[in-house]
Every structure is written in C-alpha cells, then in structure tokens.
Design an enzyme around this catalytic site. Structure first.
Site, short mmCIF file in Angstrom:
data_model
loop_
_atom_site.label_atom_id
_atom_site.label_comp_id
_atom_site.label_asym_id
_atom_site.label_seq_id
_atom_site.Cartn_x
_atom_site.Cartn_y
_atom_site.Cartn_z
N ASP A 66 1.18 -1.32 0.33
CA ASP A 66 0.38 0.02 0.07
C ASP A 66 1.05 1.38 0.32
OD1 ASP A 66 -1.95 1.70 0.07
OD2 ASP A 66 -1.96 1.88 2.25
N ASP B 243 -2.30 1.15 7.40
CA ASP B 243 -1.54 1.22 5.83
C ASP B 243 -1.10 -0.24 5.78
OD1 ASP B 243 -1.15 4.04 5.23
OD2 ASP B 243 -0.21 3.79 6.72
N GLU C 134 -1.23 -1.44 -4.75
CA GLU C 134 -2.73 -0.22 -5.06
C GLU C 134 -1.95 0.49 -5.97
OE1 GLU C 134 -6.00 0.43 -1.71
OE2 GLU C 134 -4.43 1.80 -1.66
#
Length: 157
Positions: free
Chosen positions: A7, A139, A66
């Site tokens: 991420d 996160d 992502e």
C-alpha cells in the site's frame, strides 16, 4: 505461494506477506516502511531501501500493489505518483511483473462493497485471516487487503 501486498503512501508504505496454500491463507509478516519528512529524493530513497530489505529477507511468487487513488490536492497526487513510479521500478528490478488493483477493487473483494471505509476493510481482513488482535495503522491492513485481493484473483484465474 508467497504474496507481497504493498500500500504505497507518502508518509508510510504498508506491506504484508501472505502464504497461500490450496486450503488456507496465513499472514506471515506485515509492517511499515516509514518515510521521514525530508526532500522528495531522500524520501524515495528511504522507500526503495525499505523495499530492498523486504526482498532481501523473502522470496515472493507474486507481488501486488495498490493503484493511485483520486485525490483533490494536485500536489499530493503528483508526490504519490512519483513514489509509485519509484516503487514500480524497484519492484520490476527486484522481482519482475506485479499486479495492480484500484482501491475500489480491493474494497469490493475484501468487504463485498466498493464504497467500504478503511475500518470495514480492517475488520474483514482480521475476520478472513482469523486474527483477534488489532492491526494498526490502517496502512498495514490495506496492504493485507491488497495481498488478499491478489490471492483471490489468482484463485479465480
């Protein structure tokens, strides 16, 4: 099969390592690459060094990241795009190809709802993996969700 989920962020970069077998998925490790306030060049260097360390300690079958989300602040989008570009290059150098998922794809896969909030994603990540303790910051749960999304996508394909 070992899957790394990432991420990307400008302050912290969450990562998660899953071990997926035919019948179950286990969280092996999850954490943050912390990025200290500094010039952009030094922040990108910290991010790449953190990724180097993860790849030095593990061998991965699959990597998923992502994709950039929409943000209203153009400066934020530009900075995140630069981080994402550096991260993409580093992954290609260390591993090769990687998968990309939008935040909506990740949310839909993990919660069943594309508009789920981060807390709903965190709740479902813990439920899917059978984790009872709290996972912070978000996160990290986002990185786990990205890895789970990729594991699910591999199962379907």
């Amino acid at each position: 099969m070992k899957i790394l989920g990432i991420d990307p962020g400008t302050k912290n970069c969450g990562y998660a390592i899953l071990e997926k077998s035919k019948f179950k998925t286990i969280l092996l490790e999850a954490g943050l690459i912390k990025i200290k306030p500094n010039t952009l060049q030094y922040q990108i260097t910290e991010l790449c060094e953190g990724l180097d360390l993860i790849f030095k300690n593990h061998k991965f079958d699959e990597v998923a990241i992502e994709d950039i989300f929409f943000a209203y602040n153009p400066k934020t989008v530009l900075k995140l795009a630069q981080f994402r570009g550096a991260l993409s290059l580093k992954i290609l150098q260390l591993h090769g190809d990687f998968a990309e998922y939008t935040p909506l794809q990740v949310k839909k896969t993990v919660t069943g709802k594309a508009k789920a909030d981060k807390e709903q994603v965190a709740f479902m990540v813990k439920k899917i993996l059978g984790i009872n303790k709290e996972i912070k910051p978000l996160d990290i749960t986002d990185a786990i969700a990205i890895a789970l999304t990729h594991a699910n996508n591999l199962r379907i394909n």
